[in-house]
Each structure stands twice: as C-alpha cells, then as structure tokens.
Design a protein around this motif. Structure first.
Motif, PDB file in Angstrom:
ATOM      1  N   ARG A 128      73.785  57.811  79.692  1.00  0.00           N
ATOM      2  CA  ARG A 128      72.819  57.923  78.587  1.00  0.00           C
ATOM      3  C   ARG A 128      73.508  57.701  77.243  1.00  0.00           C
ATOM      4  O   ARG A 128      73.002  56.972  76.376  1.00  0.00           O
ATOM      5  CB  ARG A 128      72.165  59.302  78.632  1.00  0.00           C
ATOM      6  CG  ARG A 128      71.044  59.517  77.613  1.00  0.00           C
ATOM      7  CD  ARG A 128      70.517  60.948  77.723  1.00  0.00           C
ATOM      8  NE  ARG A 128      69.463  61.174  76.772  1.00  0.00           N
ATOM      9  CZ  ARG A 128      68.175  60.984  77.006  1.00  0.00           C
ATOM     10  NH1 ARG A 128      67.796  60.527  78.221  1.00  0.00           N
ATOM     11  NH2 ARG A 128      67.271  61.218  76.086  1.00  0.00           N
ATOM     12  N   ALA A 129      74.679  58.297  77.045  1.00  0.00           N
ATOM     13  CA  ALA A 129      75.424  58.112  75.801  1.00  0.00           C
ATOM     14  C   ALA A 129      75.882  56.677  75.641  1.00  0.00           C
ATOM     15  O   ALA A 129      75.839  56.101  74.539  1.00  0.00           O
ATOM     16  CB  ALA A 129      76.621  59.058  75.771  1.00  0.00           C
ATOM     17  N   ALA A 130      76.330  56.058  76.764  1.00  0.00           N
ATOM     18  CA  ALA A 130      76.762  54.659  76.686  1.00  0.00           C
ATOM     19  C   ALA A 130      75.602  53.742  76.326  1.00  0.00           C
ATOM     20  O   ALA A 130      75.751  52.794  75.539  1.00  0.00           O
ATOM     21  CB  ALA A 130      77.387  54.245  78.023  1.00  0.00           C
ATOM     22  N   MET A 131      74.409  54.010  76.911  1.00  0.00           N
ATOM     23  CA  MET A 131      73.242  53.173  76.607  1.00  0.00           C
ATOM     24  C   MET A 131      72.816  53.323  75.144  1.00  0.00           C
ATOM     25  O   MET A 131      72.504  52.350  74.469  1.00  0.00           O
ATOM     26  CB  MET A 131      72.098  53.571  77.538  1.00  0.00           C
ATOM     27  CG  MET A 131      70.844  52.717  77.325  1.00  0.00           C
ATOM     28  SD  MET A 131      69.522  53.152  78.458  1.00  0.00           S
ATOM     29  CE  MET A 131      68.268  52.005  77.894  1.00  0.00           C
TER      30      MET A 131
ATOM     31  N   LEU B 223      62.245  54.548  80.333  1.00  0.00           N
ATOM     32  CA  LEU B 223      63.035  54.665  81.556  1.00  0.00           C
ATOM     33  C   LEU B 223      62.695  55.952  82.305  1.00  0.00           C
ATOM     34  O   LEU B 223      62.592  55.971  83.549  1.00  0.00           O
ATOM     35  CB  LEU B 223      64.521  54.635  81.213  1.00  0.00           C
ATOM     36  CG  LEU B 223      65.092  53.288  80.725  1.00  0.00           C
ATOM     37  CD1 LEU B 223      66.540  53.455  80.297  1.00  0.00           C
ATOM     38  CD2 LEU B 223      64.977  52.217  81.809  1.00  0.00           C
ATOM     39  N   LYS B 224      62.501  57.021  81.562  1.00  0.00           N
ATOM     40  CA  LYS B 224      62.165  58.296  82.193  1.00  0.00           C
ATOM     41  C   LYS B 224      60.787  58.229  82.835  1.00  0.00           C
ATOM     42  O   LYS B 224      60.570  58.764  83.937  1.00  0.00           O
ATOM     43  CB  LYS B 224      62.225  59.401  81.143  1.00  0.00           C
ATOM     44  CG  LYS B 224      61.975  60.793  81.710  1.00  0.00           C
ATOM     45  CD  LYS B 224      62.112  61.835  80.615  1.00  0.00           C
ATOM     46  CE  LYS B 224      61.867  63.231  81.187  1.00  0.00           C
ATOM     47  NZ  LYS B 224      61.983  64.274  80.139  1.00  0.00           N
ATOM     48  N   ASP B 225      59.843  57.566  82.151  1.00  0.00           N
ATOM     49  CA  ASP B 225      58.500  57.439  82.708  1.00  0.00           C
ATOM     50  C   ASP B 225      58.499  56.602  83.978  1.00  0.00           C
ATOM     51  O   ASP B 225      57.637  56.791  84.861  1.00  0.00           O
ATOM     52  CB  ASP B 225      57.556  56.831  81.672  1.00  0.00           C
ATOM     53  CG  ASP B 225      57.354  57.741  80.473  1.00  0.00           C
ATOM     54  OD1 ASP B 225      57.619  58.957  80.608  1.00  0.00           O
ATOM     55  OD2 ASP B 225      56.949  57.236  79.394  1.00  0.00           O
ATOM     56  N   ASN B 226      59.435  55.662  84.078  1.00  0.00           N
ATOM     57  CA  ASN B 226      59.516  54.805  85.264  1.00  0.00           C
ATOM     58  C   ASN B 226      60.352  55.437  86.378  1.00  0.00           C
ATOM     59  O   ASN B 226      60.640  54.792  87.400  1.00  0.00           O
ATOM     60  CB  ASN B 226      60.114  53.447  84.905  1.00  0.00           C
ATOM     61  CG  ASN B 226      59.180  52.636  84.015  1.00  0.00           C
ATOM     62  OD1 ASN B 226      57.967  52.817  84.065  1.00  0.00           O
ATOM     63  ND2 ASN B 226      59.757  51.756  83.207  1.00  0.00           N
ATOM     64  N   GLY B 227      60.785  56.650  86.192  1.00  0.00           N
ATOM     65  CA  GLY B 227      61.523  57.366  87.232  1.00  0.00           C
ATOM     66  C   GLY B 227      62.999  57.080  87.270  1.00  0.00           C
ATOM     67  O   GLY B 227      63.662  57.391  88.275  1.00  0.00           O
TER      68      GLY B 227
ATOM     69  N   MET C 221      72.300  51.074  69.803  1.00  0.00           N
ATOM     70  CA  MET C 221      72.473  51.270  68.358  1.00  0.00           C
ATOM     71  C   MET C 221      73.342  50.183  67.755  1.00  0.00           C
ATOM     72  O   MET C 221      73.050  49.650  66.681  1.00  0.00           O
ATOM     73  CB  MET C 221      73.084  52.641  68.096  1.00  0.00           C
ATOM     74  CG  MET C 221      72.146  53.809  68.382  1.00  0.00           C
ATOM     75  SD  MET C 221      70.725  53.865  67.276  1.00  0.00           S
ATOM     76  CE  MET C 221      71.513  54.219  65.721  1.00  0.00           C
ATOM     77  N   VAL C 222      74.425  49.823  68.446  1.00  0.00           N
ATOM     78  CA  VAL C 222      75.299  48.764  67.939  1.00  0.00           C
ATOM     79  C   VAL C 222      74.545  47.438  67.888  1.00  0.00           C
ATOM     80  O   VAL C 222      74.662  46.662  66.928  1.00  0.00           O
ATOM     81  CB  VAL C 222      76.565  48.647  68.807  1.00  0.00           C
ATOM     82  CG1 VAL C 222      77.366  47.416  68.433  1.00  0.00           C
ATOM     83  CG2 VAL C 222      77.420  49.891  68.656  1.00  0.00           C
ATOM     84  N   THR C 223      73.759  47.173  68.924  1.00  0.00           N
ATOM     85  CA  THR C 223      73.029  45.899  68.970  1.00  0.00           C
ATOM     86  C   THR C 223      71.983  45.804  67.869  1.00  0.00           C
ATOM     87  O   THR C 223      71.825  44.770  67.224  1.00  0.00           O
ATOM     88  CB  THR C 223      72.354  45.738  70.347  1.00  0.00           C
ATOM     89  OG1 THR C 223      73.356  45.802  71.366  1.00  0.00           O
ATOM     90  CG2 THR C 223      71.630  44.417  70.432  1.00  0.00           C
TER      91      THR C 223
END
Length: 298
Positions: A270-273, A258-262, A278-280
C-alpha cells in the motif's frame, strides 16, 4: 463666491438700435451745414443742434457696442462691472448686458486631465509607478474664476496630490491569504475612493469630478525584477498546492476502488503504491515506468 444669473436681454434689438444710431449720426452730420440765412449768396450756417445730436448718437452707438456679448454653446460669460461681480450668462446667443462691463469666458465642456506617471510608495513601502485620468467639468463659474487663480492648474495639482495619498493607503498587490484591498485587485474601489477625495478637494474651485480611472500601474524599475520573481514563486507554490490536493484525492479514490473490488494490499505494498502514484501525478515530467521481470536465479 457663488454663481448668480446676470441681467441680460436680447442683443439683436440692441444691435439694430446701434446701427440706427450710427446711420442717424451720419445723416445729422451731413445736414448740419445745409441751412442758409436766407440771403442770396450767403454761405450755409452750421446747425449746432445737428452736431450735438450726431455726437449723442455716436455715444449711444459706442455704449451699445460695449454692451453686446456673444455666448457660445457650452460656454458661460462672467459679467463684472468696475470690479464687482454682476452675474453669469450661460444661455447661448447674442445678449445685451451692463455697458462697459468686463466679460470673462469660461468653458462648461467636459474635460480630461491625464496625469503624469508618478513614482510613489504603496502601503508596504514598495516604490511603484501610478497614473490616472480625471474627467471633470466646471459647474460653478464664480468659484472657478474668483476663488482660485487657475482652475485648470488647480485640478492638475490636486489630482496628483490625491493620487499620492490614495496610493499610500493600498498595497500594490496582496501576497497572503488575507483578503485585503490592493491597487491591482480592487481597481474599481480605488477609483471610487479617488473620485470622492478629488471631489472634496475640487469643490472649492467649482469643479465636478465625473470619473477617475487608473491608466498606469507598475512596480518601479529598481524592484520590478525582484517582484516578478516573487509573483512567479507564489504562483508556482499555489499551483503545487492544487496539484498535491488533486493527487491525494486521486490516490484515495484508487485505493478505495481496489478495496471495493476485493483487492486487499498489505501495508508495505500500500505504501509503495501510494508513493508511485504520488510521484507520477505530482512530477512535472512524464514518469518512466520500470518493469520488474524477475531475477536470473530462482
């Protein structure tokens, strides 16, 4: 006692001589009373020399018969003469040995001994059941016969003693990260050590140990269920650790892409993602997504 070669010669010549002796004795006894005194009507006289010669030939026949022995392939005969060990014959065939000697048969074939299932305590004190098979053969006949009472029984007793000693030096299994040898994980090493210890114990009986292998290894029934649960718990923990390590790697890779794609995420998103990923990934059940379509009030 050490094995030495016994005096022996070809037995077929002695057998022919024995047959000739018995035939000669029959002939002498038959002709012992055929001579007469030369007078008409005189009864035949008994020839004492013929009788004596026949008796001597019978004695020779008996002596030769007691000297003959047959040695089968992969067999040995121990020769003793009035309580003294004269030697061992290992060549197969018919042989002439010392007259009136004792002849003890000893098998030189490879033999198997399958031990009983023994209940012992391992290095950690856990009761376990263990059994093994021992492959051996006799290499020194004098020691096998004269130094022990019964070499087959001696092998059985010493094998069970060695198994108990080896089992007490190893744990059934290792449940920690330390690379310690165990009965279950190092079967070849345990078998090699068991072979060496058995060879030391059985050298007294003139027996060579060719191979030993564990044929039965299990926890005793009274703790088998508890140890099974312990193994299952350890396996689950190890699997979870691998899953978590993989999940962390996947989350780091997703954030980096995601960072590489801007696409920049603030701390909260970020924490929610990270939490959702992790849960998934770590959950042992399929994730059920919840789609937020907005609220009823603007």
């Amino acid at each position: 006692m050490t094995t030495k070669k016994a005096w022996h010669v070809n037995g077929f010549l002695a057998l022919l001589l024995a047959l000739a002796s018995i035939v000669g004795s029959v002939v002498l006894f038959a002709n012992a009373g055929s001579e007469t005194s030369g007078f008409p009507g005189a009864e035949p006289e008994v020839n004492g020399w013929f009788i004596f010669g026949g008796i001597v030939l019978i004695v020779v026949f008996i002596v030769l018969l007691t000297s003959l022995t047959i040695v089968q392939p992969n067999q040995a005969k121990i020769i003793t003469f009035f309580g003294r060990y004269k030697g061992t014959i290992t060549e197969s065939g018919l042989w002439l040995v010392v007259p009136f000697s004792g002849k003890t048969k000893v098998s030189l074939k490879v033999r198997n001994f399958n031990s009983q299932t023994l209940k012992v305590n391992d290095a950690e004190g856990n009761p376990i059941e263990i059994g093994c098979v021992v492959v051996f053969k006799v290499v020194d006949t004098a020691k096998a016969v004269f130094d022990v009472d019964n070499y087959s029984k001696f092998v059985e007793v010493q094998s069970e003693t060695a198994i108990r000693h080896i089992a007490a030096n190893y744990a059934y299994d290792t449940f920690s990260d330390e690379q310690k040898p165990s009965l279950r994980g190092n079967a070849d090493e345990v078998s090699q050590e068991l072979t060496q210890e058995l060879q030391t114990r059985l050298a007294l009986a003139g027996v060579e140990v060719l191979e030993t292998r564990l044929t039965h290894l299990a926890y005793a029934p009274e703790i088998a269920s508890a140890m099974l649960q312990r193994q299952q718990a350890i396996a689950i923990i190890a699997a979870r650790q691998k899953i978590v390590e993989g999940a962390v790697t996947m989350v780091e890779s997703a954030l980096q892409q995601l960072k590489d794609n801007g696409i920049e995420l603030d701390g909260e998103r970020r924490a929610a993602m990270i939490n959702n990923l992790m849960v998934t990934i770590v959950s042992d059940r399929a994730a059920t997504p919840v789609i937020n379509t907005g609220t009823m009030y603007g």
